[in-house]
Scaffold this motif. Sequence first.
Motif, PDB file in Angstrom:
ATOM      1  N   TYR A  97      27.213  -6.189  38.188  1.00 50.42           N
ATOM      2  CA  TYR A  97      28.283  -5.435  37.535  1.00 50.42           C
ATOM      3  C   TYR A  97      29.132  -6.353  36.652  1.00 50.42           C
ATOM      4  N   THR A  98      29.400  -7.564  37.139  1.00 54.49           N
ATOM      5  CA  THR A  98      30.218  -8.515  36.358  1.00 54.49           C
ATOM      6  C   THR A  98      29.517  -8.870  35.046  1.00 54.49           C
ATOM      7  N   ILE A  99      28.212  -9.114  35.124  1.00 54.56           N
ATOM      8  CA  ILE A  99      27.461  -9.452  33.902  1.00 54.56           C
ATOM      9  C   ILE A  99      27.554  -8.288  32.913  1.00 54.56           C
ATOM     10  N   ALA A 100      27.306  -7.082  33.427  1.00 58.79           N
ATOM     11  CA  ALA A 100      27.341  -5.900  32.545  1.00 58.79           C
ATOM     12  C   ALA A 100      28.729  -5.706  31.958  1.00 58.79           C
ATOM     13  N   GLN A 101      29.745  -5.941  32.791  1.00 55.89           N
ATOM     14  CA  GLN A 101      31.115  -5.729  32.316  1.00 55.89           C
ATOM     15  C   GLN A 101      31.504  -6.728  31.229  1.00 55.89           C
ATOM     16  N   LYS A 102      31.038  -7.965  31.380  1.00 52.25           N
ATOM     17  CA  LYS A 102      31.382  -8.975  30.376  1.00 52.25           C
ATOM     18  C   LYS A 102      30.733  -8.638  29.031  1.00 52.25           C
ATOM     19  N   ILE A 103      29.557  -8.044  29.097  1.00 53.88           N
ATOM     20  CA  ILE A 103      28.879  -7.699  27.847  1.00 53.88           C
ATOM     21  C   ILE A 103      29.479  -6.428  27.244  1.00 53.88           C
TER      22      ILE A 103
ATOM     23  N   LEU B 297      34.626 -12.313  40.468  1.00 51.07           N
ATOM     24  CA  LEU B 297      33.591 -11.283  40.368  1.00 51.07           C
ATOM     25  C   LEU B 297      34.260  -9.920  40.303  1.00 51.07           C
ATOM     26  N   SER B 298      33.795  -9.092  39.403  1.00 53.41           N
ATOM     27  CA  SER B 298      34.321  -7.722  39.348  1.00 53.41           C
ATOM     28  C   SER B 298      33.561  -6.887  40.376  1.00 53.41           C
ATOM     29  N   GLN B 299      34.253  -5.930  40.919  1.00 56.91           N
ATOM     30  CA  GLN B 299      33.599  -5.088  41.928  1.00 56.91           C
ATOM     31  C   GLN B 299      33.312  -3.701  41.352  1.00 56.91           C
ATOM     32  N   PRO B 300      32.099  -3.234  41.531  1.00 57.67           N
ATOM     33  CA  PRO B 300      31.796  -1.869  41.058  1.00 57.67           C
ATOM     34  C   PRO B 300      32.391  -0.835  42.011  1.00 57.67           C
ATOM     35  N   SER B 301      32.127   0.429  41.756  1.00 58.43           N
ATOM     36  CA  SER B 301      32.695   1.486  42.602  1.00 58.43           C
ATOM     37  C   SER B 301      32.180   1.367  44.048  1.00 58.43           C
TER      38      SER B 301
ATOM     39  N   ALA C 125      25.375   0.976  33.342  1.00 58.59           N
ATOM     40  CA  ALA C 125      24.321   0.035  32.939  1.00 58.59           C
ATOM     41  C   ALA C 125      23.798  -0.752  34.138  1.00 58.59           C
ATOM     42  N   SER C 126      24.703  -1.165  35.026  1.00 55.92           N
ATOM     43  CA  SER C 126      24.227  -1.963  36.170  1.00 55.92           C
ATOM     44  C   SER C 126      23.435  -1.090  37.150  1.00 55.92           C
TER      45      SER C 126
END
Lengths: 194, 175
Positions: free
Chosen positions: A42-48, B57-61, A58-59
Amino acid sequence: MHGVRPSGVMTKDPEHSRIERILAGEQHLYADMVDKYKSYAYTIAQKILQNRPEAEEASQDAFIKAYHHLKGFNFQSKFSTWLYRIVFNTAISYKRKNRQQFQSIENTVIEYQGEAEGMLEKNDKKRFLHLALAKLNDADRAALTLFYLDEFSLEEIAEITGMQANTAKVRIHRARQRLADELKNILNQEALTL
Amino acid sequence: MKKVSQSIDDTLLDYLDGNLNAADKSKVEQSLRNNKDWQNRLEELRMVSIVMNETKLSQPSKNFTQLVMGKLDQYPAQHHFPIWKGIFLLMVILLAVGIATVLVSSGAFDNTTTSIDLNQVYLSKKFINEPLPAFHFSGKLIVNIIIILNLGLAWILLDRTILKPFFQRRMQGQH
């Protein structure tokens, strides 16, 4: 310290036996893998993508793709690197699709400011970083994030982002220099508005 | 403040990352003591590391995993158009183009013409009193246009059914 971490001698990834069991029909085991890797993915997708709902979509999509291409996974590499490469490519293609609905850097910033309303003072550093990162291109932003997450060797970052290791190192250096320049500019502008 | 060169930037980053040997590290520290520009740039680069190191790290839902697991079986079946079919279609198109080119170059269409006379169109007589022009087309021109369109089609076919699947499979094979 962010030195060049050696990728090390390839030992058997503990995930390999789990993958074999999933391929043999134990689908429920995939949930453990999703749980384990979702934050990085999720972090990778969010940064992009720089957009939370899109990054989430996307993730998720990347995990589903990875599951359906699990048969094609070559057991010579780490599952995580293979998965994050899929996440990276999925996020990049989401970004390309969304280019038609053009979203400027300014809009991204507005969205962020709205989100952080009332917490700006506390999050100034974070806000400046967000502004500066928005000036970098998607691949550089993702590579830089992976570098500072301290979890990946340069070889792994290169593999995830589809670059050569040397290119990855140079691009991370350039991205850090650019980020330093952008942060300096932003801080100068902030100082002028005070 | 003067902007330092690219190579100094690289050296300072290596210094920050601890990638320099003792001798190089000592040289950099010496330069840092004597040069204000180096000191300022080091601080700017260090600031990047400080703020980036705070990146978490970002956390998803919370229901991320359930959502993924719920969608696993809904994944659309991929329409695999076999490469051999693409090659076959491409060969047929190229064969047709080849035959048409041979016929055109042998003069088979040189005397073929067709014309559209707008005066013969019923509606035109009803509404327009003036005589309208007639358009003449040479058969050779029409066949040449068809050949060009077929070459365009062959190119698209080559890309979509052969090259794209080939490179996608090669990429998957690399993982």
